[in-house]
Enzyme design. Structure first.
Site: not given
Ligand code: 3H9
Length: 695
Positions: A63, A102, A105, A125
């Site tokens: 992200a 992300g 993911e 993360e």
């Protein structure tokens, strides 16, 4: 700006490409078009399968960290992944570079994952004080099992393409032509008409998982968390993946993510992420400054420091000429290096072949003339100005004209060393931290005359050998050791007034440091400080007395603590308690209970204060550089973001007020607040974003 997401077709296969330099982070400008496109492709009957890939050097690396802390914009990454996962035709992630956070993911939202041979996959993360917040903790265990998922998520460490394949995280490894292979894979799956099962529905790995074993492993990890919340949240969320239905586990993951992302620890760790990248850019050294080429390094001194530095270079693939005064010292140094590599082999982190390759990169010598072929020469000899000058005098004669000459001094004046050569523009300090093959920090000390291309060269080298560089200017002890002196300035008084070494150390470990100052002194050896104090005519009542008794710390089995039978575990020693009490009585000091708060005020506030003096003098370029020095070189807890970031959390007005109070009581300089600290406190401005050039 080019489109962040595009589609092309290879017949009936749609290829969706994300293109958002530098690392294809899932910023809003990616999520919005990607979400729309996936919805369209889901309903497009001419498309039988979808390949998701990325342009540039990497698959999605996470992200967009810069968006955290700002108002959320839908669709968020979870919306995109939910849409992707609901698609009723095969979806294949084609992964190259790094699929991180992300990014991984997103790949877990696909039915299949194909990894390029060199790809790395991770959920890092936790290093930002977070847990994966877009389903990573709930989907990953369904593919690789709870034990491996726990390890990956709590450590944040990457796995290779081969490991991904073996664990079920990847379905295939591509040696070349990744996208073409992914298209062929997708076409094959579509043609065979096999129902593609989304990861959320794959429960084989979690049904009947050994919860007791999981809890035992999670408890071990919790012990190492040192006050950090994120590792515990990661473990809890993976556990939820086993014990709760998918949607409930997902909701719980989100709740924890939201809490962590708005907390101080994650803010601190995100600050460090950007600070580290900023520190690698030295003021005034732009892309127009061409670095010199470094093909071989020369290291003078094969002791603990020289050997460690040499290993760091060899580990980064740079051949090393290792010089010692005589054959015995050289052999001893090489034997130590070989032993260190053997330990890595026995732990399984290095293969025998790799060890042999690394050992072959060393060219040992006792002849200075052999340094003539080196492009960068670092001396790691005895910390004494006369000795250093003698070494640089010899280097001046033998080194090639383009060579960069560096001293590993921790305190001495780099300008004086540079002036002892005919080429001060080629000289600078490279302050490594022990063990130099492990510790990340590299203080790069820029001399008055150091040339810009010399600086650019060592910044590049630092990256090659896996170090975190921070450029500083010359002063006694540079940034790190100068602030360390400020931290310990009042420590002996705390002992005399009533605190024990153990109590002070406990306050430090409770704060999140890996060890307290007295444990650190014992580990480093008390004799070094004793020798320095004697040379400078300084006194340290307790430490001097310990040294007079031959208590030099761990190496003699006794220091501020006792170490029984060669153990490294510190045991409080009644003899030391007695020595402290006697010393206090002799000075008429009445001992009293000392609170944790007082210890922090008298040890950490002076350190912050010294940091602001360092900024005032322009020794560091930015407050965030100081945070990088302290978190990478001295164990300042990352969850507090470094001393400058932490000072803002404490509140600058409070720090000024307490420093003034302690100054009033002791008259000591370390407590006299700097003008900068007072000014920022008065203006209500933070310290952590402070840049010297702009004030
Ligand atoms: C996440 O994904 C949360 C989700 O679970 C949930 C969401 C709901 N964002 O390191 P470099 C920038 S959390 C924004 O020098 P390298 C970086 O600042 C994220 N920017 O290159 C730098 O900018 P600049 C999980 C990012 O080749 C430039 O890219 N992911 C991001 O040495 C180059 O970076 C991570 O934690 C980002 N995510 O290493 C991965 N990543 O040039 C973090 C990089 O202006 N990233 N930038 O200074 C990395 O580990 C490394 O950057 C990477 C490349 C290995 C990718």
């Amino acid at each position: 700006m080019t489109e962040a997401v595009t589609t092309t077709r290879d017949g009936e296969i749609a290829i969706v490409t994300i293109d958002n330099p530098p690392v294809n982070a899932t910023s809003f400008r990616v999520r919005e078009p990607l979400h729309k496109l996936l919805e369209t492709l889901a309903g497009d009957s001419s498309v039988v399968a979808i390949v998701l890939t990325c342009a540039g050097r990497t698959f999605v690396a996470g992200a967009d960290i810069a968006e955290f802390g700002k108002p959320a914009q839908r669709p968020d990454l979870r919306d995109v992944i939910a849409t992707l996962e609901a698609i009723q035709k095969p979806t294949v992630a084609a992964i190259h570079g790094t699929a991180l956070g992300g990014g991984l993911e997103l790949a877990l939202g696909c039915h299949f994952r194909i990894a390029d041979r060199e790809a790395k996959l991770a959920l890092p993360e936790v290093k930002l004080g977070l847990l994966p917040g877009a389903g990573g903790t709930v989907r990953l265990p369904r593919l690789v099992g709870p034990a491996m998922a726990l390890k990956m998520i709590v450590s944040g460490a990457p796995v290779s393409a081969d490991e991904a394949l073996a664990s079920g995280l990847a379905d295939a490894v591509s040696e070349s032509n990744l996208v073409a292979n992914a298209v062929a894979f997708a076409r094959d799956r579509a043609a065979r008409g096999v129902a593609s099962v989304p990861v959320r529905d794959r429960t084989g790995q979690i049904v009947g998982a050994d919860l007791a074993a999981f809890d035992a492993e999670a408890a071990e990890l919790a012990k190492k968390a040192r006050g950090l919340e994120a590792p515990l949240a990661c473990a809890q969320s993976v556990r939820n993946a086993i014990t709760l239905p998918f949607d409930e586990a997902l909701a719980a993951e989100r709740e924890m993510f939201v809490k962590l992302v708005s907390g101080d620890q994650s803010r601190a760790q995100r600050h460090l992420f950007f600070a580290e990248r900023e520190a690698a850019r030295a003021p005034g050294i732009g892309k127009e400054v061409a670095p010199r080429e470094i093909r071989r390094a020369g290291i003078i001194g094969a002791g603990t420091m020289g050997g460690g530095i040499a290993m760091a270079f060899v580990n980064g693939g740079v051949p090393v000429t290792l010089l010692e005064m005589n054959r015995e010292a050289l052999d001893r140094g090489l034997a130590m290096i070989e032993k260190n590599y053997a330990i890595s082999v026995s732990r399984g982190s290095l293969s025998e072949d790799a060890k042999a390759e690394r050992m072959a990169l060393f060219s040992p010598t006792t002849d200075y003339a052999d340094l003539a072929e080196c492009d960068l020469i670092i001396e790691a000899v005895f910390e004494d100005m006369a000795v250093k000058k003698e070494v640089f005098g010899k280097l001046d004669v033998v080194a090639k004209p383009t060579a960069v000459l560096a001293t590993n001094t921790s305190y001495l004046d780099v300008n004086e060393i540079a002036a002892s050569t005919s080429r001060p523009q080629d000289v600078l300090g490279l302050h490594f931290f022990s063990p130099a093959n492990v510790m990340k920090l590299l203080e790069i000390v820029r001399g008055e005359k150091t040339a810009p291309d010399v600086l650019a060269t060592v910044l590049g080298v630092a990256k090659r050998i896996g170090k975190v560089p921070v450029v500083v200017n010359v002063c006694h002890g540079f940034v790190g050791n100068r602030m360390l002196s400020a931290r310990s300035d009042d420590a002996e008084n705390l002992l005399l007034e009533g605190a024990s070494p153990g109590e002070i150390d406990q306050v430090f470990t409770g704060f999140g440091w890996p060890m307290g100052p007295f444990q650190m002194y014992d580990m480093a050896g008390l004799d070094i400080g004793w020798r320095n104090r004697k040379a400078r005519g300084q006194l340290a009542v307790i430490a001097d007395r310990l040294c007079e008794q031959g208590r030099f710390g761990q190496k003699t089995g006794k220091g501020f603590y006792r170490y029984d039978n060669g153990s490294r575990t510190p045991v409080p020693d009644p003899e030391v308690a007695q020595l402290i009490e006697d010393s206090a009585r002799e000075r008429g000091i009445e001992r009293r209970a000392i609170s944790a708060e007082e210890i922090i005020e008298r040890m950490l506030y002076p350190m912050v204060n010294e940091g602001t003096k360092i900024l005032e003098e322009g020794i560091a370029a930015r407050a965030s550089d100081i945070d990088i020095v302290w978190t990478n070189g001295y164990g300042f807890p990352v969850g507090k973001g470094g001393p400058m970031f932490w000072a803002d959390l404490e509140g600058l007005p409070k720090i000024v007020e307490r420093l003034e109070y302690w100054h009033g009581r002791s008259g000591k300089d370390v407590f006299l607040p700097s003008a900068l600290l007072k000014r920022l406190a008065a203006e209500g401005r933070p310290l952590s974003g402070y840049i010297v050039a702009t004030g």
